[in-house]
Enzyme design. Structure first.
Site, short mmCIF file in Angstrom:
data_model
loop_
_atom_site.label_atom_id
_atom_site.label_comp_id
_atom_site.label_asym_id
_atom_site.label_seq_id
_atom_site.Cartn_x
_atom_site.Cartn_y
_atom_site.Cartn_z
N HIS A 64 34.34 -27.01 -90.92
CA HIS A 64 34.96 -28.30 -91.15
C HIS A 64 36.50 -28.33 -90.62
CE1 HIS A 64 32.60 -28.64 -95.33
NE2 HIS A 64 31.80 -28.43 -94.22
N GLU A 66 39.51 -28.30 -92.06
CA GLU A 66 40.37 -27.31 -92.69
C GLU A 66 40.33 -25.99 -92.03
OE1 GLU A 66 39.01 -29.89 -96.37
OE2 GLU A 66 38.36 -29.26 -94.33
N CYS A 94 36.50 -29.45 -99.85
CA CYS A 94 35.39 -28.99 -100.62
C CYS A 94 35.51 -27.70 -101.17
CB CYS A 94 34.10 -28.95 -99.57
SG CYS A 94 34.13 -27.69 -98.28
N CYS A 97 36.34 -25.03 -98.39
CA CYS A 97 37.74 -25.00 -97.85
C CYS A 97 38.88 -24.70 -98.81
CB CYS A 97 37.83 -26.60 -97.29
SG CYS A 97 36.76 -26.69 -95.68
#
Length: 156
Positions: A64, A66, A94, A97
């Site tokens: 992801h 992040e 999410c 993260c």
């Protein structure tokens, strides 16, 4: 690296400026046919890390935006803790993260669009480190439109 002289790093102007930088990262993800989410990490008004979704390209569900930015920022700083940094991300983090942000102890998270389905706050807000400040809704319409447009095109 981008350095901008704002009087206060967490002023509205600074937040919008750095969120636009995160949006640029989201556009890079979209060009790769990835879900268009982007992130930047800022330290003392300077972008020290950038990231965008790479889950499809890397065949890695953990890639992801992040996560990419956390790794880059930690390498830049030379340590795993990011207490004096701000994460700007186009979509609410999410659970994964948010958990990673807890371990980095990032000082502040600023996100654009809320994620009602997968965002951390739909599950448990205490996933975020208790000293981390949260600011939501920065350039929310722009951030939300990126994701909505992406998925609308996928359904065609």
């Amino acid at each position: 690296m981008t350095y901008i002289n704002f009087e206060e790093e967490n002023s509205t102007g600074a937040d919008e400026y750095f969120m636009r930088e995160a949006i640029k990262e989201a556009l890079k993800a979209r060009e790769l046919d990835e879900v268009p989410i982007g992130a930047v990490i800022v330290f003392k008004n300077k972008v020290i890390a950038r990231g965008h979704n790479l889950s499809e390209k890397l065949n890695d569900v953990t890639a992801h935006a992040e996560m990419q930015a956390f790794t880059s920022a930690s390498n830049y700083i030379g340590g795993k803790y990011l207490q004096q940094c701000t994460l700007y991300v186009t979509l609410e983090p999410c659970v994964m993260c948010a958990g990673a942000s807890f371990w980095t102890q990032v000082g502040r998270i600023v996100y654009g669009a809320k994620d009602d389905k997968r965002g951390y706050s739909a599950y448990n807000s205490s996933i975020i480190h208790p000293r981390t400040e949260i600011t939501s809704g920065v350039l929310e319409k722009d951030c939300s439109a990126l994701i909505k447009d992406f998925f609308q095109q996928k359904r065609r």
